[in-house]
Design a protein around this motif. Structure first.
Motif, short mmCIF file in Angstrom:
data_model
loop_
_atom_site.label_atom_id
_atom_site.label_comp_id
_atom_site.label_asym_id
_atom_site.label_seq_id
_atom_site.Cartn_x
_atom_site.Cartn_y
_atom_site.Cartn_z
N MET A 1 -40.07 30.63 -94.94
CA MET A 1 -39.10 31.84 -94.79
C MET A 1 -38.84 31.54 -93.20
SD MET A 1 -36.44 33.45 -95.97
CE MET A 1 -36.63 34.35 -97.43
N ILE A 2 -39.64 31.86 -92.44
CA ILE A 2 -39.44 31.77 -90.94
C ILE A 2 -38.79 30.68 -90.49
CG2 ILE A 2 -40.43 32.32 -88.75
CD1 ILE A 2 -42.32 34.32 -90.29
N LYS A 3 -39.64 29.51 -90.97
CA LYS A 3 -39.14 27.90 -90.72
C LYS A 3 -37.61 27.71 -91.16
CE LYS A 3 -43.58 25.67 -90.90
NZ LYS A 3 -44.26 24.82 -91.50
N LYS A 4 -37.29 28.43 -92.20
CA LYS A 4 -35.88 28.15 -92.64
C LYS A 4 -34.81 28.75 -91.61
CE LYS A 4 -36.83 27.48 -97.55
NZ LYS A 4 -36.66 28.06 -98.95
N ILE A 5 -35.21 30.13 -91.42
CA ILE A 5 -34.43 30.97 -90.41
C ILE A 5 -34.31 30.37 -88.95
CG2 ILE A 5 -34.14 33.17 -89.28
CD1 ILE A 5 -35.41 34.37 -91.67
N SER A 6 -35.43 29.74 -88.66
CA SER A 6 -35.44 29.00 -87.34
C SER A 6 -34.46 27.94 -87.18
CB SER A 6 -36.65 28.58 -86.90
OG SER A 6 -37.53 29.74 -86.81
N LEU A 7 -34.50 27.12 -88.60
CA LEU A 7 -33.78 25.85 -88.58
C LEU A 7 -32.11 26.47 -88.65
CD1 LEU A 7 -33.50 22.87 -89.32
CD2 LEU A 7 -33.70 23.47 -91.54
N ALA A 8 -32.09 27.61 -89.27
CA ALA A 8 -30.43 28.01 -89.36
C ALA A 8 -29.98 28.39 -88.17
CB ALA A 8 -30.46 29.14 -90.46
N VAL A 9 -30.93 28.92 -87.19
CA VAL A 9 -30.69 29.42 -85.96
C VAL A 9 -30.10 28.09 -85.24
CG1 VAL A 9 -31.26 30.28 -83.76
CG2 VAL A 9 -31.60 31.55 -85.94
N LEU A 10 -30.86 27.10 -85.17
CA LEU A 10 -30.93 25.83 -84.44
C LEU A 10 -29.56 25.03 -85.19
CD1 LEU A 10 -31.97 23.80 -82.43
CD2 LEU A 10 -33.03 22.84 -84.28
N THR A 11 -29.42 25.11 -86.34
CA THR A 11 -28.04 24.68 -86.77
C THR A 11 -26.96 25.39 -86.35
OG1 THR A 11 -29.47 23.84 -88.69
CG2 THR A 11 -26.91 23.72 -88.89
N LEU A 12 -26.89 26.57 -86.32
CA LEU A 12 -25.98 27.57 -85.74
C LEU A 12 -25.56 27.46 -84.59
CD1 LEU A 12 -23.86 29.88 -86.69
CD2 LEU A 12 -25.72 31.32 -85.94
N GLY A 13 -26.73 27.13 -83.56
CA GLY A 13 -26.23 26.66 -82.05
C GLY A 13 -25.68 25.48 -82.07
N ILE A 14 -26.16 24.51 -82.63
CA ILE A 14 -25.26 23.14 -82.61
C ILE A 14 -23.78 23.22 -83.10
CG2 ILE A 14 -25.56 20.71 -83.46
CD1 ILE A 14 -28.64 21.02 -83.84
N LEU A 15 -23.81 23.81 -84.20
CA LEU A 15 -22.41 24.27 -84.59
C LEU A 15 -21.45 25.00 -83.89
CD1 LEU A 15 -22.99 24.60 -88.42
CD2 LEU A 15 -22.40 22.43 -87.29
N ALA A 16 -22.13 25.95 -83.17
CA ALA A 16 -21.30 26.73 -82.19
C ALA A 16 -20.63 26.06 -81.15
CB ALA A 16 -22.09 27.64 -81.65
N SER A 17 -21.16 24.92 -80.91
CA SER A 17 -20.44 24.21 -79.80
C SER A 17 -19.39 23.05 -80.51
CB SER A 17 -21.60 23.27 -79.12
OG SER A 17 -22.11 22.17 -80.15
N CYS A 18 -19.27 23.13 -81.93
CA CYS A 18 -18.59 22.05 -82.38
C CYS A 18 -17.60 22.91 -83.57
CB CYS A 18 -19.47 21.27 -83.23
SG CYS A 18 -20.51 20.30 -82.39
N VAL A 19 -17.79 24.29 -83.78
CA VAL A 19 -16.75 24.99 -84.81
C VAL A 19 -15.99 26.06 -83.98
CG1 VAL A 19 -18.47 24.83 -86.55
CG2 VAL A 19 -18.77 26.99 -84.93
N SER A 20 -15.14 26.71 -84.57
CA SER A 20 -14.30 27.75 -83.76
C SER A 20 -15.02 28.92 -83.73
CB SER A 20 -13.06 27.50 -84.72
OG SER A 20 -13.20 28.06 -86.11
N PRO A 21 -14.16 29.81 -83.12
CA PRO A 21 -14.82 31.03 -83.04
C PRO A 21 -14.94 31.78 -84.31
CG PRO A 21 -13.21 30.59 -81.20
CD PRO A 21 -13.05 29.49 -81.96
N LYS A 22 -14.01 31.86 -85.00
CA LYS A 22 -14.21 32.51 -86.35
C LYS A 22 -15.22 31.98 -87.20
CE LYS A 22 -11.28 33.23 -90.50
NZ LYS A 22 -9.99 32.98 -91.24
N VAL A 23 -15.44 30.87 -87.18
CA VAL A 23 -16.48 30.34 -88.02
C VAL A 23 -17.73 30.70 -87.48
CG1 VAL A 23 -17.76 28.34 -89.00
CG2 VAL A 23 -15.15 28.37 -88.68
N TYR A 24 -17.93 30.65 -86.13
CA TYR A 24 -19.19 31.27 -85.29
C TYR A 24 -19.55 32.43 -85.73
CZ TYR A 24 -22.16 32.39 -81.58
OH TYR A 24 -23.09 32.94 -81.05
#
Length: 320
Positions: A1-24
């Motif tokens: 479960m922790i690994k999944k959350i870490s992966l989600a955080v990493l994915t979120l960071g990557i996407l943050a540089s690519c997505v709009s503020p609303k999606v973020y």
């Protein structure tokens, strides 16, 4: 479960540089929710682990109790089986005894009844004997009391006679060595006076010194009204040679005894009912008549003093 959350955080960071503020923001909100859920799941997991540990401990205790109960059950079962076997053996033995001893039991029962009847008869006899013994005990106690009373009366009489003897001895001191003796025997006092102190040969007239001796004796007797006085006249075996009113020694001894009684009667303190005169002649000697001294000893007056035993007689009559 922790690994999944870490992966989600990493994915979120990557996407943050690519997505709009609303999606973020939406992703960030989802992240926070996931984070809370993860914390809650961790807490639940801790509670479950603690519950599991407690359950395992309880299970261990229950297993130990179960094993102990099984062991105790097996022990009890073994004891039950052994007791049951003993019971079966006893039942079998009893059945055999009952079968083989019915006649013996009947005989013993009859014998027991006979013994019981004998016992009851013995008990009745014992009770009767106990009652008889109790009655005898009471009678024995009464007799013992009577004997004690009699012994006291006799002792008192003996004491009184000893005092009387001593009083007479003191009163007749002047006549010691003159043919007069005083002694106590068998509860009586004997005053013996030889004829040479009292009479002339062949006479029953009392001389002056003899009269004085009898009067002094009478003074003591007057102070002892409870004494019976027997005056006995005695002679030797030489036949009476006189003539006139006397016929023989017996007659002479009686006259002499009567003469002493008459002197005693002059004392008004002496009850005549207490006086008795008796002649014994030559038939009660105290010495040999073969010598002059023996014959002189036998010629005597004996005054025998006996305590009146009215009280003793009453006690004896009560015992009848």
């Amino acid at each position: 479960m922790i690994k999944k959350i870490s992966l989600a955080v990493l994915t979120l960071g990557i996407l943050a540089s690519c997505v709009s503020p609303k999606v973020y923001k939406e992703l960030e909100s989802k992240y926070n929710n996931l984070k809370k859920e993860n914390r809650k799941l961790a807490d639940d997991n801790e509670i479950l682990l603690a519950g599991k540990t407690n359950a395992e401990n309880e299970l261990k205790k229950l297993k130990e109790a179960y094993d102990s109960a099984v062991e105790e059950r097996d022990h009890l079962k073994n004891e039950y089986d052994a007791t049951r076997a003993n019971l079966d053996n006893l039942k079998a033995s009893y059945a055999a005894l009952e079968k083989n001893s019915s006649a013996a039991i009947a005989a013993n029962s009859k014998k027991n009844r006979e013994l019981l009847a004998q016992l009851e008869a013995k008990e009745q006899a014992l009770n009767a004997e106990s009652e008889r013994l109790e009655k005898l005990k009471r009678e024995l106690e009464q007799r013992s009391n009577r004997v004690a009373e009699l012994e006291k009366v006799i002792a008192d009489k003996d004491m009184a006679m000893r005092k009387l003897k001593n009083a007479i001895s003191r009163a007749l001191t002047d006549f010691e060595g003159k043919g007069l003796t005083v002694e106590q025997r068998n509860g009586k006092v004997y005053v013996s006076m030889e004829n040479k102190l009292l009479f002339e040969s062949g006479s029953w007239a009392v001389g002056g010194e003899g009269r004085r001796a009898v009067q002094q004796l009478g003074a003591v007797l007057g102070e002892n009204p409870d004494v019976a006085v027997l005056i006995e006249g005695h002679t030797d075996n030489v036949p009476y040679q006189g003539h006139g009113v006397l016929s023989d020694n017996w007659d002479l001894s009686t006259k002499r005894a009567t003469a002493i009684v008459n002197i005693l009667r002059e004392n008004a303190s002496i009850n005549p009912e207490n006086l008795t005169a008796a002649g014994r002649g030559e038939y009660a000697p105290i010495a040999s008549n073969d010598t002059p001294d023996g014959r002189a000893t036998n010629r005597r007056i004996e005054v025998i003093l006996t305590p009146k035993l009215d009280e003793l007689t009453e006690l004896l009559n009560e015992n009848e």
